[in-house]
Design an enzyme around this catalytic site. Structure first.
Site, PDB file in Angstrom:
ATOM      1  N   GLY A 127     -26.222  -6.775-140.612  1.00 18.00           N
ATOM      2  CA  GLY A 127     -26.556  -6.531-139.161  1.00 18.00           C
ATOM      3  C   GLY A 127     -25.511  -6.314-138.500  1.00 18.00           C
ATOM      4  CG  ASP A 177     -26.298  -0.017-134.978  1.00 22.50           C
ATOM      5  OD1 ASP A 177     -26.458  -0.748-134.031  1.00 22.50           O
ATOM      6  OD2 ASP A 177     -26.962  -0.174-136.001  1.00 22.50           O
TER       7      ASP A 177
HETATM    8  C1  GLA Z   1     -30.733  -1.911-135.863  1.00 22.70           C
HETATM    9  C2  GLA Z   1     -30.624  -0.410-135.498  1.00 22.70           C
HETATM   10  C3  GLA Z   1     -30.108  -0.207-133.799  1.00 22.70           C
HETATM   11  C4  GLA Z   1     -31.045  -1.390-132.972  1.00 22.70           C
HETATM   12  C5  GLA Z   1     -30.855  -2.547-133.502  1.00 22.70           C
HETATM   13  C6  GLA Z   1     -31.714  -3.568-132.972  1.00 22.70           C
HETATM   14  O1  GLA Z   1     -29.170  -2.461-135.600  1.00 22.70           O
HETATM   15  O2  GLA Z   1     -29.646   0.305-136.241  1.00 22.70           O
HETATM   16  O3  GLA Z   1     -30.592   0.900-133.356  1.00 22.70           O
HETATM   17  O4  GLA Z   1     -32.200  -0.757-133.046  1.00 22.70           O
HETATM   18  O5  GLA Z   1     -31.321  -2.719-134.897  1.00 22.70           O
HETATM   19  O6  GLA Z   1     -31.535  -3.578-131.506  1.00 22.70           O
END
Ligand code: GLA
Length: 403
Positions: A127, A177
């Site tokens: 994450g 991201d």
């Molecule tokens: C993942 C996705 C992002 C966003 C997050 C939740 O990291 O890649 O685009 O949606 O989850 O905020």
């Protein structure tokens, strides 16, 4: 500038697999999101920072349209022709590079191949956006090789990488991201408007620091549940349109409107919408509180975000809840929440500057006890976004970095 230890390892890796020298080093960071979770694909607001962990591509351009890239940590190769639309079925990582190449070619960049070595220290599948970091480092390598490093603005580059991930890799992520990996700034968070792609640098204050706790728990549900949440948000918009015809995304709805038209929504969809609408509001309040130096309030907003993600959006997990609890167990912790998509991965805590190491120790002990699992804990200042450093002749190994 002499190469640091990591870059030296990558230079050595290049020497093992290629003759001659590389010419450039592309660097793109992972990220941690302070607040604004599951809001990006609802046209909303996010507040991430770039980490001091990154993916690096050491490369030189080729005269043809071929890409040959060796991954140090995987000990495997990506080897493809730009424009090839067939995904690699045996390994995932080359697809991020191939997809970005395809997307840039489609945007009209006169593509040129490159060859080199890739290496990363963003924890994978945790994450912290190791995939976006790889995409953006690859994009920078492509654009440098094509001698078109300024062909796209930062937001356009982020959009292209997101599209590659959505369409070529098949992961339906939002834009947060890729955006922060491209445009992050040392000492700052970025407030990103995920609809207009406008952004604002928010100075990260001296009095506080970030501690990130990796639960090391499996995120197996993440993909399917992520898509389900997106669909529920879209369903909410469709239903709310009966009363609010001008809306196109949950971004356009405020809490009073949501409450007024609650009867239009099945209860699960209502709770999903309530998370997104209230989270957008928390992002703005967090920015104001950071600007005022009201760190207690920032911590409270992060705590409230976690509660909303756990109860309304239902993307937390036992491991994430235990991690957040472990973080809050130290008095230096002002607030903590899960970060990223959820279902495992990492939590982030805002702590008083100077207490980071104690919080880390506390988390290691308390989380390990609660989960019988050893966490990893990272302390990272808000760092710079992607960049490309040219390598020049000179130095003991014949190469130094100009940066
Ligand atoms: C993942 C996705 C992002 C966003 C997050 C939740 O990291 O890649 O685009 O949606 O989850 O905020």
């Amino acid at each position: 500038m002499q190469p640091d230890k990591r870059t030296q390892t990558i230079l050595d890796g290049f020497g093992t697999h290629f003759d001659g020298h590389a010419t450039h080093l592309a660097i793109a960071p992972g990220r941690v999101n302070l607040i604004g979770e599951h809001t990006d694909y609802n046209d909303g607001f996010v507040l991430p920072v770039a980490l001091d962990r990154d993916v690096r591509v050491l490369f030189r351009s080729r005269a043809d349209r071929h890409v040959k890239l060796y991954a140090l940590e995987f000990d495997t190769w990506a080897d493809f022709e730009i424009g090839n639309r067939k995904p690699n079925r045996s390994q995932l990582w080359p697809n991020y590079v191939q997809g970005v190449g395809l997307e840039l070619a489609e945007l009209g960049v006169q593509m040129q191949g490159f060859e080199g070595v890739v290496s990363g220290n963003v924890p994978r599948g945790s994450g912290l956006s190791s995939s976006a970091a790889l995409e953006i480092a690859a994009a920078k390598a492509f654009l440098t090789s094509a001698k078109q490093i300024h062909a796209l603005t930062g937001p356009q580059l982020a959009r292209a990488a997101q599209k590659a991930e959505n369409e070529f890799v098949g992961v339906n992520c939002g834009i947060m991201d890729q955006f922060i990996s491209t445009l992050g700034e040392e000492g700052h968070a970025l407030l990103i408007d995920c609809r207009s792609l406008d952004y604002q640098r928010v100075p990260f204050p001296d009095g506080v620091s970030l501690v990130i706790g990796n639960t090391k728990a499996s995120r197996s549900l993440a993909g399917s549940a992520y898509n389900e949440r997106r669909a529920q948000c879209e369903d909410g918009v469709r239903r709310l349109k009966a009363a609010l015809p001008e809306i196109t995304a949950l971004r356009d709805v405020n809490l009073e409107e949501l409450e007024a038209h609650r009867s239009l929504l099945p209860s699960t969809v209502y709770r999903r919408c309530r998370h997104v609408v209230s989270e957008n509001d928390r992002v703005h309040r967090t920015v104001e509180a950071l600007e005022r130096g009201d760190f207690r309030l920032v911590g409270q907003l992060m705590d409230a975000s976690h509660g909303s993600l756990r109860d309304d959006y239902e993307v937390s997990s036992d491991a994430l809840d235990k991690m957040v609890e472990a973080m809050r167990g130290h008095p230096g912790c002002l607030g903590a929440r899960l970060t990223g998509a959820g279902f495992g991965g990492c939590a982030v805590a805002l702590v008083q500057a100077g207490t980071e190491k104690e919080v880390r120790e506390k988390v290691q002990e308390a989380y390990a006890k609660a989960m019988n699992l050893w966490p990893e804990v990272y302390i990272s200042p808000p760092s710079s976004g992607a960049r490309v450093l040219p390598l020049v002749s000179g130095g003991s190994d014949g190469r130094t970095l100009r940066g």
